[in-house]
Design a protein around this motif. Structure first.
Motif: not given
Length: 511
Positions: A96-110, A296-307
């Motif tokens: 809930s802390t470290v995991g959230v930070a990693v997830s936010v950073g990686v998803t935002a970068a993608g 927004d379908i294609v960006p959503a699918l791409l970001i979802g795959m990254i996530l």
């Protein structure tokens, strides 16, 4: 609003609820997540659907969504077993802390480098989708029999991670996303501490009061318990702490305090939680405009795959490095990071704040949640079986609402004999249930009968076991031991001996 308008509204709401209740049955048979059906009902009622209802009030959706999340977290906390989440608390805290930070950073970068979004939009999306949804997790765990250690991690994580994510989304919506990051971290820690302290305190005080105050009607107990849980949210939020964490922890304390009329309380909370889920998803379906989602379908699918394939696994594996968790469990936890209404509700925060590009953020999050919930939810049981992490024979407390059982401090347990259970071929008398527990009914091939001590159990049988409160846990452990070790469980070291201490000593004297 006139009385006539009220009558029309009540008719529409009651019909929507009836359709949603019927959809639960369809969902359980088809494996389709119920939240998607509720969203579909809202979309069908909307301006692009047959209903033609025009609704675009993001602020009202956010407020009602928060209210629904409060009752959903309260219901989930009341049904959470402390003995299951206690060992999982350190892991859930890291996720809930470290995991959230990693997830936010990686998803935002993608989202920035691969989907071409601006940094502020990318960070908002990364924060919004980094929270697992309590409603989705609790709903899936009802139908996927996972080991208690994994169930505890997933339940605790979904109850904990809303708080830091809400803080991040609000910060990214109101200020520059990269300003004073160290202050933001301190604010998150402080709000979590305040919310935890208030939630635990109100839960303890409330449970003490409920055990020592005799109310004139049994129906008042569930109302009082839910009121205590909701007050924890309000007190935590007003104290500038995490109200979501406060309500979840208060509900966990109340749910494990052996309160009067506990089965009735859990049943009432579950009903309120279902209403919250149905109302929230239908409202979110109304808010979305399907023809605006096409770009927004294609960006959503791409970001979802990254996530799903990168950010979530990295967050899980990095967060659990200090713990000795097998790779199979990490893999399942990575895939079980379910999203639901929480990300969609959080996506309304930048819309209410008039953040540039907020509609794009909302549309991407909506498509992402729908598509990847449709993929992850139905495949989770299959993945659990492939990783050999299913526990299909674990007994479950049905929480039957019965006055005689309530007065006798009894519990009704149910367990099914699965295809690999060694309970197959065992006679009822050979279960050696503790004094105060008995197998009262066997359901076989759709027919129920009262067993005798010589009744031989078979695969596919469903057993109903009545156990008094002092031996309830012993009875559960005994059923699990026989399922894993057969009729000689305990004697040959398979499972801990489950008889009370004085009986174990007497058996040694005879032997």
């Amino acid at each position: 609003m006139t009385v006539e308008h009220l009558n029309e509204l009540l008719l529409i709401c009651s019909l929507v609820l009836l359709v949603a209740v019927a959809a639960v049955r369809l969902s359980s048979r088809s494996g389709l997540p119920s939240l998607l059906i509720y969203l579909g009902i809202g979309i069908a009622m909307g301006q692009d659907g047959v209903g033609g209802v025009i609704f675009d009030n993001a602020e009202l959706t956010q407020l009602l969504g928060y209210a629904a999340l409060v009752v959903i977290l309260a219901e989930g906390g009341l049904g959470t077993k402390w003995k299951e989440i206690k060992p999982a608390l350190p892991q859930a805290a890291m996720l809930s802390t470290v995991g959230v930070a990693v997830s936010v950073g990686v998803t935002a970068a993608g989202a920035h480098y691969l989907a071409g979004l601006e940094w502020r939009q990318a960070l908002l999306i990364g924060a919004v989708v980094s929270s697992t949804d309590a409603a989705a997790v609790f709903s899936v765990l009802r139908s996927v029999p996972l080991p208690s250690r994994l169930t505890g991690v997933l339940e605790a994580e979904s109850g904990f991670n809303d708080a830091p994510v809400v803080i991040l989304v609000v910060a990214f919506s109101t200020a520059g996303p990269t300003e004073h990051w160290y202050v933001l971290l301190g604010e998150i820690a402080l709000e979590l501490a305040i919310g935890a302290a208030i939630g635990l305190a109100i839960g303890w005080i409330g449970s003490y009061g409920m055990r020592h105050v005799a109310l004139p009607a049994s129906g008042l107990y569930p109302i009082a318990v839910m009121a205590i849980a909701v007050s924890a949210y309000a007190a935590g939020a007003l104290a500038h702490g995490s109200g979501f964490l406060a309500v979840y922890l208060a509900a966990v304390v109340l749910g494990n305090a052996k309160l009067p009329h506990a089965p009735a309380t859990r049943g009432f909370a579950e009903g309120v939680g279902w209403i919250g889920q149905i109302g929230m998803f239908v409202l979110l379906g109304l808010l979305v405009t399907p023809h605006n989602l096409l770009d927004d379908i294609v960006p959503a699918l791409l970001i979802g795959m990254i996530l799903t394939l990168v950010a979530r696994p990295l967050s899980v594996f990095s967060s659990l490095l200090p713990f000795r968790v097998p790779w199979q469990e990490k893999t399942l936890l990575s895939w079980a990071g379910l999203r639901g209404a929480v990300p969609i509700v959080l996506a309304t925060i930048p819309m209410v704040g008039d953040v540039p590009g907020s509609e794009t953020v909302f549309n991407i999050v909506f498509v992402l949640v729908v598509v990847y919930t449709l993929i992850q939810g139905p495949t989770l049981p299959w993945l659990a079986r492939r990783l050999r992490l299913g526990e299909g024979e674990e007994p479950a407390d049905l929480g039957i609402e019965s006055a005689p059982l309530e007065r006798l401090r009894g519990h009704l347990l149910s367990t099914s004999i699965g295809p690999t259970s060694l309970m197959h071929g065992v006679e009822v008398g050979e279960l050696r249930m503790p004094a105060g527990a008995a197998v009262t009914l066997v359901v076989r091939d759709g027919t129920s009968f009262v067993p005798s001590p010589t009744t031989v159990l078979r695969r596919g049988d469903e057993l109903l076991v009545v156990a008094t409160d002092p031996v309830r846990d012993v009875a559960e452990r005994r059923l699990q031991a026989v399922s894993q070790g057969g009729k000689l469980a305990g004697w040959l070291g398979t499972g801990a001996p489950q008889q009370p201490q004085e009986k174990r000593g007497r058996r040694r004297e005879v032997g």
